[in-house]
Write a protein that holds these residues in place. Sequence first.
Motif, short mmCIF file in Angstrom:
data_model
loop_
_atom_site.label_atom_id
_atom_site.label_comp_id
_atom_site.label_asym_id
_atom_site.label_seq_id
_atom_site.Cartn_x
_atom_site.Cartn_y
_atom_site.Cartn_z
N GLU A 305 -19.33 111.91 16.89
CA GLU A 305 -19.94 112.04 18.21
C GLU A 305 -18.90 112.53 19.20
O GLU A 305 -17.83 111.94 19.35
N ILE A 306 -19.21 113.59 19.90
CA ILE A 306 -18.25 114.21 20.82
C ILE A 306 -18.49 113.78 22.26
O ILE A 306 -17.56 113.43 22.97
N PRO A 329 -12.16 109.94 18.32
CA PRO A 329 -11.62 111.12 19.01
C PRO A 329 -11.65 112.34 18.12
O PRO A 329 -11.78 112.25 16.92
N LEU A 330 -11.50 113.51 18.75
CA LEU A 330 -11.33 114.73 17.99
C LEU A 330 -9.99 114.73 17.28
O LEU A 330 -9.09 113.96 17.64
N LYS A 331 -9.85 115.63 16.32
CA LYS A 331 -8.62 115.64 15.53
C LYS A 331 -7.42 115.99 16.39
O LYS A 331 -6.39 115.31 16.34
N ASN A 332 -7.53 117.04 17.19
CA ASN A 332 -6.38 117.48 17.98
C ASN A 332 -6.55 117.22 19.46
O ASN A 332 -5.56 117.06 20.17
N ALA A 336 -13.89 116.37 25.57
CA ALA A 336 -15.17 116.96 25.19
C ALA A 336 -15.38 118.29 25.88
O ALA A 336 -16.43 118.90 25.71
N PHE A 337 -14.38 118.74 26.64
CA PHE A 337 -14.55 119.95 27.45
C PHE A 337 -13.70 121.10 26.96
O PHE A 337 -13.87 122.23 27.42
N ALA A 338 -12.78 120.85 26.06
CA ALA A 338 -11.90 121.91 25.56
C ALA A 338 -12.39 122.40 24.21
O ALA A 338 -12.80 121.61 23.35
N LEU A 339 -12.34 123.71 24.02
CA LEU A 339 -12.79 124.30 22.76
C LEU A 339 -11.84 123.97 21.61
O LEU A 339 -12.27 123.53 20.55
N SER A 422 -28.13 115.27 22.39
CA SER A 422 -26.88 116.05 22.46
C SER A 422 -26.52 116.34 23.92
O SER A 422 -27.34 116.87 24.68
N TYR A 423 -25.29 115.97 24.27
CA TYR A 423 -24.76 116.25 25.61
C TYR A 423 -23.46 117.04 25.52
O TYR A 423 -22.70 117.10 26.47
N ASP A 424 -23.24 117.64 24.37
CA ASP A 424 -22.02 118.42 24.12
C ASP A 424 -22.34 119.89 24.38
O ASP A 424 -22.85 120.59 23.51
N ALA A 425 -22.02 120.35 25.58
CA ALA A 425 -22.36 121.74 25.94
C ALA A 425 -21.62 122.74 25.07
O ALA A 425 -22.18 123.77 24.67
N ILE A 426 -20.36 122.48 24.77
CA ILE A 426 -19.60 123.40 23.93
C ILE A 426 -20.19 123.42 22.52
O ILE A 426 -20.32 124.49 21.90
N GLY A 427 -20.55 122.26 22.01
CA GLY A 427 -21.18 122.21 20.70
C GLY A 427 -22.49 122.98 20.68
O GLY A 427 -22.79 123.69 19.71
#
Length: 705
Positions: A305-306, A329-332, A336-339, A422-427
């Motif tokens: 979940e992002i 968290p994301l791997k790197n 939730a706003f950075a590609l 879904s609230y992940d705009a980048i996703g």
Amino acid sequence: MAEIAASKLGELPFGERNGTHTDVIDLGTFVGDLSVEDDAGSDDISLEGLQQELEDCKEDYEVADILSKGIKLRDYTKGVENNLREVELNSIQDYIKESDNLVSLHDQIHDCDNILTQMEALLSGFQAEIGSISSDIKVLQEKSMDMGLKLKNRKVAESKLAKFVEDIIVPPRMIDIIVDGEVTEEYMRTLEILSKKLKYVETDPLVKTSKALVHPELERLRQKAVSKVFEFIVQKLYALRKPKTNIQILQQSVLLKYKYVILFLKEHGKEVYNEVRAAYMDTMNKVLSAHFRAYILALEKLQLEIATSSDLVGVEARGAILFSRGREPLKNRSSAFALGERINILREIDQPALIPHIAEASSKKYPYEVLFRSLHKLLMDTASSEYLFCDDFFGEESIFNEIFAGPFAAIDEHFNTILSNSYDAIGLMLMILIIHHHQLIMSRRRIPCLDSYLDKVNIALWPRFKMVFDMHLSSLRNANVRTLWEDDVHPHYVMRRCAEFTASLIHLNIEYGDGQLDLNLERLRMAVDDLLIKLAKQFPKPKSQNVFLINNYDMAIAVLKEAGTEGSRIQMHFEELLKNNTTNFVEELLVEHFRELIMFVKNRAASEDPNSGNDKLIPAAEVEPLIKDFDSRWKATIELMHKDVITSFSNFLCGMEILRTTLTQLLLYYTRFTDLVRKIPGVSSGKLVTISTIIHEIKKYSRTF
């Protein structure tokens, strides 16, 4: 030949030529002397045209010779006539001498004529015989043509009769194969022969008379063949339902070998064909639906979940942390706003789908766009294989939609659940691009079976993306400035979120080129501009406000450049704002440390304006304190400004550039100040710090740039 003989005989005396001595006949005795008398009428001859005749005879050799010798024409004429007479007499004498030879020649000619008459009669006989033979040949030719035509007709009749017999006869071997044989390649070849016989019996008018004899036998064979191949195909279809069966391999290596069986049923057993078709559709619908449902359940366990509804750019960080607790968290990057590395999914668009149990064994979690790509990659490959198989095996593309009704329903149910939460705009934007790439892939494959489905998914994604984007925009417009404000001039986390969010969407939109997204990003930029100004006004000092704005604008520009969006309108806008606020900060910093000197320069510059009307001289007592003050502390002040810049700005390079601009502006102010001082009487310029000294000091700080 008479002339040659006469010429040879003329060379001998007449008596010798006849074998006797005979006196020569004197023709003069009979003829007499020939004389040419004077023309009595010559005096009456007209001389008209004589000159012209003489002119014409100039070229005649004989006439010219006569005229040159002076011989009279009448005498010459008589001589010629005498010569002619003599020649004539000699010629007559020669013919008389050759009379016997002429008689002999005449006899020989007569004999030849008789021989030629006999030859003519003989050849006429030959001609008559040849004419008789020609008529016989013509009769034979006509008989031959008649026989050839009869032979041709008999061959045509024989070939038609042979084909007719071959098409209607049912060999015992054929009956044995259809009734007792196994369904093999030989069986299918026999089915082809049976199919041809059935079609021939039904369509050829020549069979009408014999149909009653052969039709019952063919009908029994047809029923037996239909029954047998139906049982065979149904058994093969049941194999598709076995667990862990590789459907594609079974289709390609087994079922396609027997596709003529389906064609036979389609042509000669329509009801049975419909049953086979329905059985296949039902089997594949259930099998594929079960496979996709199991795959979706396995993918859901791998989802990372992002973002939630509270992960918005304008939401206070402390509140977002409370709501996001427990989220991995994301791997790197945890933002939730950075590609970040999420862009890699577009480079792996053609990679095979994830294998859930392998990924689960490694305890890895994936953003939903990774699972989305994997699910639709599996769907594309399965749909392409099934579409081509149905077209090849059944010859019907319409079967595909009925087979995939179940898989589509399973995927739609899963996707609608995910999309609504879904609230992940980048996703969401990544999923839009994934669908775009998948549409291109299917277009290159020239397989249209997923066109409507992919369009439907794309249409569902855009409104959700717009809704989430508007939530981010509203969070900025409705942000509580007091709760967001922190007494810190360094870049604000809201600005960093907006910069990363904007850079990510700009980068993703480069390939897609959606104009509406560009307009929405411009709205987002305007909202963050307003919020940033409100946050800056919370600082009591203008200098702090400028430092805060510079840090945020510089950070935004750096993020946009890092994302590869250099040259965008938003970046150019931030660069212009950075330039304006840098100018304000430099002025504030100089006024803070050299207020009196700068005010003096500005006021004096205003007084020297020709339009001001103020040309009053400045007393030396007013300038000397400024000179002493600058001389006593300019080095220490520069060091203070250096420390102030170093501590105020997060970006070292940006701070050094601002320090360089500040010192350059200071040098300009001081240069103008020295120019003004030299114009004031009574002030010694030797007390002024030289420009070269200040430049030398500035260079010390330039070495650290």
